[in-house]
Design a protein around this motif. Structure first.
Motif, short mmCIF file in Angstrom:
data_model
loop_
_atom_site.label_atom_id
_atom_site.label_comp_id
_atom_site.label_asym_id
_atom_site.label_seq_id
_atom_site.Cartn_x
_atom_site.Cartn_y
_atom_site.Cartn_z
N ASP A 221 8.31 -13.04 70.09
CA ASP A 221 8.07 -11.60 70.16
C ASP A 221 6.92 -11.23 69.23
N TRP A 223 4.53 -8.55 67.58
CA TRP A 223 4.69 -7.14 67.26
C TRP A 223 4.05 -6.86 65.90
N CYS A 230 5.42 -1.08 69.92
CA CYS A 230 6.31 -2.17 69.51
C CYS A 230 7.61 -1.60 68.95
N LYS A 232 8.90 1.22 69.55
CA LYS A 232 9.65 1.84 70.64
C LYS A 232 10.42 0.82 71.46
N GLU A 233 9.83 -0.38 71.61
CA GLU A 233 10.46 -1.45 72.38
C GLU A 233 11.55 -2.17 71.60
N ASN A 236 15.31 -2.20 72.58
CA ASN A 236 15.59 -3.01 73.77
C ASN A 236 15.69 -4.49 73.41
N THR A 314 9.31 -6.72 79.27
CA THR A 314 9.83 -5.66 78.41
C THR A 314 10.75 -4.76 79.20
N GLY A 315 11.44 -3.87 78.49
CA GLY A 315 12.32 -2.92 79.15
C GLY A 315 13.37 -3.62 80.01
#
Length: 327
Positions: A221, A223, A230, A232-233, A236, A314-315
């Motif tokens: 990952d 970030w 980043c 915000k993700e 998740n 993502t998501g």
């Protein structure tokens, strides 16, 4: 008459042999700015570095210098958060910076005509970078946009096809050279290939290697604490970790931070309870470059043999992919 003509010709030859002025001149204006300093900044790898300073008097300033080729630079006053951008080329340029500190107009510079014409368009969804390169194959500005914003948006095949349309005259452009390097690196991190090995220090300074996690599904990952998308993700990613951490799955966070304290605080604040590594070199970090990462958040999913099986999920895509591969 003959003598006059010969003297006139000699005069013309003297004028013709005089050295043509070299370099650039920036005749600048900043709207509604009190007297102060303005900084000229060179660009490299998404970062700007001070190279010259000028005084602003009555809203006016001047820079003089010389560049080997048209290159991207930035201008910033002491109260600007981020430089306004322009290409420097060896000509007399008239520059005007708006009072918002974000807009810039550059006149008498062909490369900036292309650069400014597309400055906002390149961020629009569906922007056709291939058309820009086809229209301006010998423009450093067009090559810059491909290098800067589309190496992580285009597939490798599309990136190669668009790169092939750049004029050979730009072979020595740093943006084309970097673009070629990114393409070469991306060829080594395609789905189905074994992920490149690396070692980096964790938050305690202990070296951690990718091979330490062999035998597990691993999400690399990429970030940074300073990256709003980043952060915000991250919820998740936390959810995915909690759901699959007991099913032979783990995460290795690779940060592009440069401030250790901010990096550690973001890990704690976002409850990222997995392994974290970083060399704290920002965009000069070696491991994102090794994986061809040009924008974050980004990730690479590996199977227990270290083979790349997915990228940039993502998501909901992250959840669905993990559900499919981890039985």
């Amino acid at each position: 008459m003959k003598q006059f003509c010969m003297m006139a010709l000699a005069g013309l030859l003297v004028v013709g042999c005089q050295e043509v002025p070299k370099g650039y001149v920036i005749n600048g204006e900043v709207e509604n700015m009190p007297d102060g300093k303005i900084y000229l900044k060179s660009f490299r790898n998404k970062m700007f570095f001070d190279v010259d300073t000028a005084e602003v008097k009555d809203g006016k300033f001047t820079f003089k210098g010389e560049v080997d080729q048209p290159l991207l630079f930035g201008l910033a006053t002491e109260n600007m958060n981020y430089p306004v951008q322009l290409f420097l080329e060896n000509t007399d340029m008239n520059v005007k910076i708006g009072n918002d500190g974000e807009t810039i107009t550059v006149r008498n510079s062909p490369v900036n005509d292309v650069f400014q014409e597309n400055a906002e368009k390149v961020f629009e969804e569906g922007y056709d970078i291939d058309s820009l390169i086809s229209k301006y194959p010998d423009s450093p500005a067009a090559a810059f946009y491909l290098y800067r914003y589309f190496t992580y948006q285009l597939s490798l095949d599309d990136l190669k096809a668009t790169r092939a349309k750049i004029s050979p005259a730009l072979a020595n452009s740093p943006y084309v050279k970097d673009l070629d390097g990114i393409i070469k690196q991306l060829e080594h991190v395609q789905i189905g290939q074994v992920a490149p090995e690396f070692s980096l220090p964790d938050t305690a300074g202990v070296s951690v290697s990718l091979s330490d996690f062999r035998g597990k599904y691993v999400l690399l990952d990429f970030w940074a604490s300073w990256c709003p998308p980043c952060r915000k993700e991250n919820p998740n990613v936390v959810n995915a970790f909690q759901q699959y951490k007991d099913k032979n799955f783990t995460i290795v966070g690779i940060s592009l931070d440069k401030d250790k304290a901010k990096w550690q605080k973001a890990i704690a604040d976002d409850h990222l309870t997995w392994a974290h590594v970083s060399d704290l070199k920002y965009w000069d970090s070696e491991i994102p470059a090794l994986y061809g990462v040009r924008g974050i958040p980004a990730n690479v999913l590996l199977d227990p043999n270290g083979v790349i099986i997915a990228k940039n999920i993502t998501g909901e895509d992250l959840q669905n992919t993990l559900k499919e591969v981890i039985k």
